[in-house]
Design a protein around this motif. Sequence first.
Motif, PDB file in Angstrom:
ATOM      1  N   SER A 362      22.508 -10.319  17.280  1.00  0.00           N
ATOM      2  CA  SER A 362      23.196  -9.138  16.772  1.00  0.00           C
ATOM      3  C   SER A 362      22.174  -8.035  16.494  1.00  0.00           C
ATOM      4  O   SER A 362      20.955  -8.271  16.455  1.00  0.00           O
ATOM      5  N   GLY A 363      22.653  -6.821  16.292  1.00  0.00           N
ATOM      6  CA  GLY A 363      21.812  -5.711  15.881  1.00  0.00           C
ATOM      7  C   GLY A 363      20.807  -5.277  16.933  1.00  0.00           C
ATOM      8  O   GLY A 363      20.987  -5.462  18.138  1.00  0.00           O
ATOM      9  N   ASP A 364      19.700  -4.681  16.452  1.00  0.00           N
ATOM     10  CA  ASP A 364      18.686  -4.143  17.358  1.00  0.00           C
ATOM     11  C   ASP A 364      18.031  -5.230  18.201  1.00  0.00           C
ATOM     12  O   ASP A 364      17.623  -4.989  19.348  1.00  0.00           O
ATOM     13  N   SER A 365      17.922  -6.445  17.644  1.00  0.00           N
ATOM     14  CA  SER A 365      17.328  -7.547  18.408  1.00  0.00           C
ATOM     15  C   SER A 365      18.151  -7.835  19.665  1.00  0.00           C
ATOM     16  O   SER A 365      17.602  -8.016  20.753  1.00  0.00           O
ATOM     17  N   GLY A 366      19.470  -7.869  19.521  1.00  0.00           N
ATOM     18  CA  GLY A 366      20.336  -8.095  20.668  1.00  0.00           C
ATOM     19  C   GLY A 366      20.294  -6.944  21.659  1.00  0.00           C
ATOM     20  O   GLY A 366      20.357  -7.156  22.882  1.00  0.00           O
ATOM     21  N   LYS A 367      20.191  -5.709  21.154  1.00  0.00           N
ATOM     22  CA  LYS A 367      20.084  -4.550  22.045  1.00  0.00           C
ATOM     23  C   LYS A 367      18.829  -4.645  22.913  1.00  0.00           C
ATOM     24  O   LYS A 367      18.847  -4.329  24.106  1.00  0.00           O
ATOM     25  N   LEU A 368      17.732  -5.097  22.296  1.00  0.00           N
ATOM     26  CA  LEU A 368      16.485  -5.227  23.039  1.00  0.00           C
ATOM     27  C   LEU A 368      16.572  -6.376  24.043  1.00  0.00           C
ATOM     28  O   LEU A 368      16.084  -6.265  25.174  1.00  0.00           O
ATOM     29  N   GLN A 369      17.196  -7.481  23.653  1.00  0.00           N
ATOM     30  CA  GLN A 369      17.387  -8.582  24.598  1.00  0.00           C
ATOM     31  C   GLN A 369      18.191  -8.132  25.819  1.00  0.00           C
ATOM     32  O   GLN A 369      17.875  -8.485  26.963  1.00  0.00           O
ATOM     33  N   LYS A 370      19.229  -7.346  25.577  1.00  0.00           N
ATOM     34  CA  LYS A 370      20.057  -6.850  26.681  1.00  0.00           C
ATOM     35  C   LYS A 370      19.270  -5.902  27.569  1.00  0.00           C
ATOM     36  O   LYS A 370      19.369  -5.957  28.803  1.00  0.00           O
ATOM     37  N   ALA A 371      18.464  -5.026  26.966  1.00  0.00           N
ATOM     38  CA  ALA A 371      17.651  -4.101  27.746  1.00  0.00           C
ATOM     39  C   ALA A 371      16.618  -4.842  28.590  1.00  0.00           C
ATOM     40  O   ALA A 371      16.277  -4.415  29.702  1.00  0.00           O
ATOM     41  N   LEU A 372      16.132  -5.966  28.084  1.00  0.00           N
ATOM     42  CA  LEU A 372      15.172  -6.786  28.824  1.00  0.00           C
ATOM     43  C   LEU A 372      15.837  -7.666  29.875  1.00  0.00           C
ATOM     44  O   LEU A 372      15.155  -8.361  30.632  1.00  0.00           O
ATOM     45  N   LYS A 373      17.167  -7.669  29.908  1.00  0.00           N
ATOM     46  CA  LYS A 373      17.957  -8.466  30.861  1.00  0.00           C
ATOM     47  C   LYS A 373      17.625  -9.954  30.749  1.00  0.00           C
ATOM     48  O   LYS A 373      17.342 -10.632  31.738  1.00  0.00           O
ATOM     49  N   LEU A 374      17.671 -10.452  29.517  1.00  0.00           N
ATOM     50  CA  LEU A 374      17.353 -11.860  29.277  1.00  0.00           C
ATOM     51  C   LEU A 374      18.560 -12.777  29.395  1.00  0.00           C
ATOM     52  O   LEU A 374      18.407 -13.992  29.473  1.00  0.00           O
ATOM     53  N   GLN A 375      19.764 -12.217  29.410  1.00  0.00           N
ATOM     54  CA  GLN A 375      20.952 -13.049  29.326  1.00  0.00           C
ATOM     55  C   GLN A 375      21.416 -13.551  30.698  1.00  0.00           C
ATOM     56  O   GLN A 375      21.145 -12.950  31.736  1.00  0.00           O
ATOM     57  N   GLY A 376      22.136 -14.669  30.671  1.00  0.00           N
ATOM     58  CA  GLY A 376      22.693 -15.239  31.893  1.00  0.00           C
ATOM     59  C   GLY A 376      23.852 -16.163  31.573  1.00  0.00           C
ATOM     60  O   GLY A 376      24.052 -16.568  30.423  1.00  0.00           O
ATOM     61  N   GLU A 377      24.618 -16.490  32.598  1.00  0.00           N
ATOM     62  CA  GLU A 377      25.706 -17.459  32.461  1.00  0.00           C
ATOM     63  C   GLU A 377      25.927 -18.140  33.804  1.00  0.00           C
ATOM     64  O   GLU A 377      25.965 -17.482  34.847  1.00  0.00           O
ATOM     65  N   ASP A 378      26.051 -19.457  33.785  1.00  0.00           N
ATOM     66  CA  ASP A 378      26.271 -20.252  34.992  1.00  0.00           C
ATOM     67  C   ASP A 378      27.458 -21.177  34.789  1.00  0.00           C
ATOM     68  O   ASP A 378      27.747 -21.607  33.674  1.00  0.00           O
ATOM     69  N   LYS A 379      28.119 -21.503  35.888  1.00  0.00           N
ATOM     70  CA  LYS A 379      29.118 -22.568  35.866  1.00  0.00           C
ATOM     71  C   LYS A 379      28.971 -23.378  37.147  1.00  0.00           C
ATOM     72  O   LYS A 379      28.548 -22.856  38.186  1.00  0.00           O
ATOM     73  N   SER A 380      29.296 -24.655  37.056  1.00  0.00           N
ATOM     74  CA  SER A 380      29.177 -25.546  38.209  1.00  0.00           C
ATOM     75  C   SER A 380      30.365 -26.492  38.266  1.00  0.00           C
ATOM     76  O   SER A 380      30.870 -26.922  37.223  1.00  0.00           O
ATOM     77  N   VAL A 381      30.790 -26.809  39.482  1.00  0.00           N
ATOM     78  CA  VAL A 381      31.801 -27.839  39.717  1.00  0.00           C
ATOM     79  C   VAL A 381      31.197 -28.831  40.711  1.00  0.00           C
ATOM     80  O   VAL A 381      30.750 -28.443  41.796  1.00  0.00           O
ATOM     81  N   THR A 382      31.160 -30.101  40.317  1.00  0.00           N
ATOM     82  CA  THR A 382      30.505 -31.130  41.127  1.00  0.00           C
ATOM     83  C   THR A 382      31.494 -32.232  41.471  1.00  0.00           C
ATOM     84  O   THR A 382      32.146 -32.798  40.580  1.00  0.00           O
ATOM     85  N   LEU A 383      31.606 -32.533  42.746  1.00  0.00           N
ATOM     86  CA  LEU A 383      32.411 -33.660  43.230  1.00  0.00           C
ATOM     87  C   LEU A 383      31.465 -34.672  43.856  1.00  0.00           C
ATOM     88  O   LEU A 383      30.657 -34.323  44.725  1.00  0.00           O
ATOM     89  N   GLY A 384      31.553 -35.927  43.389  1.00  0.00           N
ATOM     90  CA  GLY A 384      30.606 -36.918  43.867  1.00  0.00           C
ATOM     91  C   GLY A 384      31.225 -38.277  44.111  1.00  0.00           C
ATOM     92  O   GLY A 384      32.316 -38.590  43.631  1.00  0.00           O
ATOM     93  N   LEU A 385      30.490 -39.074  44.864  1.00  0.00           N
ATOM     94  CA  LEU A 385      30.906 -40.440  45.188  1.00  0.00           C
ATOM     95  C   LEU A 385      29.720 -41.365  44.994  1.00  0.00           C
ATOM     96  O   LEU A 385      28.615 -41.093  45.485  1.00  0.00           O
ATOM     97  N   ARG A 386      29.953 -42.451  44.279  1.00  0.00           N
ATOM     98  CA  ARG A 386      28.931 -43.475  44.057  1.00  0.00           C
ATOM     99  C   ARG A 386      29.418 -44.786  44.643  1.00  0.00           C
ATOM    100  O   ARG A 386      30.558 -45.201  44.399  1.00  0.00           O
ATOM    101  N   TYR A 387      28.541 -45.472  45.383  1.00  0.00           N
ATOM    102  CA  TYR A 387      28.890 -46.754  45.983  1.00  0.00           C
ATOM    103  C   TYR A 387      27.813 -47.777  45.630  1.00  0.00           C
ATOM    104  O   TYR A 387      26.660 -47.655  46.045  1.00  0.00           O
TER     105      TYR A 387
END
Length: 426
Positions: A362-387
């Motif tokens: 929050s606050g100025d710390s978050g503004k600086l993090q955003k300006a530095l482009k430090l944030q990210g988000e990922d999602k994954s879907v995995t289909l697998g088979l084990r034998y």
Amino acid sequence: MRIVTIIRSAIAISVLATSTVHAESSDLNIYGFMSVGVGILDNDKVTIEGFEGEGNFKQDTIIALQVSKQVNDKTTATGQLVSRGTDDFKTEAAWAFVSYQATEDFTARMGRLRIPFFYYSEFLEVGYAYNWVRLPSDIYNIPFSSFDGVDFTQRFSIGSLDNSIQVNYGRLTDDLNIFDEDYKADLRNIAGISLNSTYGDWGFRLGGQRTEMTLDSQVDTAYVTAVQNATIAEAAYNANQTPATGANLQNAGATLADAQVEFNNSRRIDQGQTGAVLLSQQMGLDLDVENEFSLDGHTADFYNAAIMYDNGDYSFITEITAIEYESGLLVDNRAWLASVAKRIGSTTTHLTYSNSRDVLNSGDSGKLQKALKLQGEDKSVTLGLRYDYDVNTAIKVEAQYHDELEHQGEKGDHAMLYSFAVDVIF
């Protein structure tokens, strides 16, 4: 093979020393595990698991040997040597500890131990112990797997609920690979507690850890000075365009160009720390940047919870993690996974969804993090088979869709990762 049965088989390798060993003092037990695999990523623009478009035969390849010696009725010495393809097959001691069985339900260990952060902590690298080719990186993304210290485990039951509480304390001084770059790290006062419970076909875990982090990152003072001098020279020239101010601007620009080359070749965290100083000045933020955006003695808190069910035919697990960093250079993170599996004979089919999301301050710390482009988000879907085609041997195939919803503050890309592996324990 049901997950619980798989884990019990892997215990002979990975958690032998945490159990009461009934053996003669002359017994010397040697166990091992090995995984070999290949992964192919169809989009080089996406960063996932260290894979790229060409087939990678090293990323999922690992071999380990564990030696356990029952010294006397209460004391056991255990060592585990591991060679990983990701580290050019250099051999290191993942485990090297002595355990003391004070009572049937209380165990103390000292030495090099596995990090007690996750549901699969005790067998992080034993591929045979889980259905995936590799543990989902959205959750299992800590850049180290062992620490030096002590832990104490107390087992107890409440009716049909079997429990164990583990308290740990230690330190790790090592090179850590973060963002595919090496940093000298000193993680002090690694301390935490975890509760593991089982009730019939159900399993539960709840835990938390804290450590003081120090990395050898630093501000590029030469680049900061060059930028400041160039800014001053440009302002002076714009205010009074004379041969003298023009020459000063030209010299400052040449110095900045040289400093820019060095800055571009520096590590990502060094760049972030340097950029934080410059951007905070430009944005006029009220921050003690050199303190708040450093990695010198700042704490990191890690929380984990998991629920698992396995009745032999169907199984599922959901696991949640949260990381809170005192330093603004590393962004807080929330991650979770949910996985279901169905077993038919020797074949297990599984489907997993996972998500990892950075949370700005929050606050100025978050503004600086955003300006530095430090944030990210990922999602994954995995289909697998084990034998499980034979005793203590499993073949696995997987297709993983990975979507970088946000990568370094920008919209990311997506890719498919195709994997094949063979896991054995012996």
